[in-house]
Structures are given as structure tokens and as C-alpha cells.
Write a protein that holds these residues in place. Structure first.
Motif, PDB file in Angstrom:
ATOM      1  N   PHE A  21      21.362  70.198 152.060  1.00 11.59           N
ATOM      2  CA  PHE A  21      19.962  69.871 151.796  1.00 11.59           C
ATOM      3  C   PHE A  21      19.361  71.012 150.999  1.00 11.59           C
ATOM      4  O   PHE A  21      19.754  72.165 151.162  1.00 11.59           O
ATOM      5  N   ALA A  47      16.548  69.027 155.990  1.00 10.85           N
ATOM      6  CA  ALA A  47      17.641  69.023 156.962  1.00 10.85           C
ATOM      7  C   ALA A  47      17.125  68.642 158.347  1.00 10.85           C
ATOM      8  O   ALA A  47      17.733  67.832 159.054  1.00 10.85           O
ATOM      9  N   TYR A  88      16.207  64.911 158.480  1.00 11.72           N
ATOM     10  CA  TYR A  88      17.400  64.072 158.580  1.00 11.72           C
ATOM     11  C   TYR A  88      17.938  64.085 160.011  1.00 11.72           C
ATOM     12  O   TYR A  88      18.289  63.036 160.559  1.00 11.72           O
TER      13      TYR A  88
END
Length: 100
Positions: free
Chosen positions: A73, A79, A82
Motif C-alpha cells: 500500500f 493498509a 483494507y
């Protein structure tokens, strides 16, 4: 430090069995520009989340698409978002609002 990789399927199974302790966004070392990955610390293992593209490897524009690599990322927040979207981290429950 060098860590191995773990696929999302195996990670979700380990999470369901209660083997995952923490998931955190870490900065990858040795990259020309800052990149972030998800580090999973579990009971007896520490791994990076593996990148598993859903498209054909022939469509990827990398040097060698068959080599396993961590999911990367560009920013830490991406990150973490996600990880929240796939259920690895807790969802954000409150937001700061500027009072006027």
C-alpha cells in the motif's frame, strides 16, 4: 527483519481459530519509495499478508509475476482500511467533527 508470507485464506482460518493476536501496518524496508504492508503476529508465527491478484498473471506489469510478494500500500491509512474491510482490524467507530 525478514518475514514469510501468508495468504488471506489461511489468515482468515487462523483468525477464526483464535491464533491471530495482532494485525498492524508496517513500512517495508529497502523500497525506493515508502510502501506499507500488513504484518500479522500470531501464536507461533509472524507473517506479511501475501498479494494474490485475481487477474491473470500475464496482465500484470511486474518483472516476474510468479514470485510471491507482500500486499503493498502507498500509505499507512490504506493498509489499515483494507485490514478493516476484510475483518482483520476493528472498524472505526467514531470520527472527529469540528464544531462551528
Amino acid at each position: 527483519m525478514k518475514y514469510g508470507l501468508i495468504s488471506l485464506l489461511h489468515l482468515q482460518i487462523a483468525r477464526l481459530l483464535g491464533l491471530v493476536r495482532t494485525v498492524e501496518a508496517v513500512r517495508l524496508d529497502g523500497e525506493p519509495r515508502p510502501q506499507w504492508a500488513l504484518l500479522i503476529r500470531g501464536r507461533g508465527f509472524t507473517r506479511l499478508l501475501r498479494d494474490e491478484p485475481l487477474m491473470s498473471p500475464y496482465l500484470l506489469r511486474t518483472h516476474d509475476p510468479t514470485v510471491p510478494r507482500p500486499m503493498r500500500f502507498l500509505v499507512r491509512q490504506a493498509a489499515e482500511r483494507y485490514a478493516q474491510s476484510v475483518g482483520l482490524m476493528k472498524q472505526q467507530t467514531s470520527w472527529a467533527v469540528k464544531e462551528t
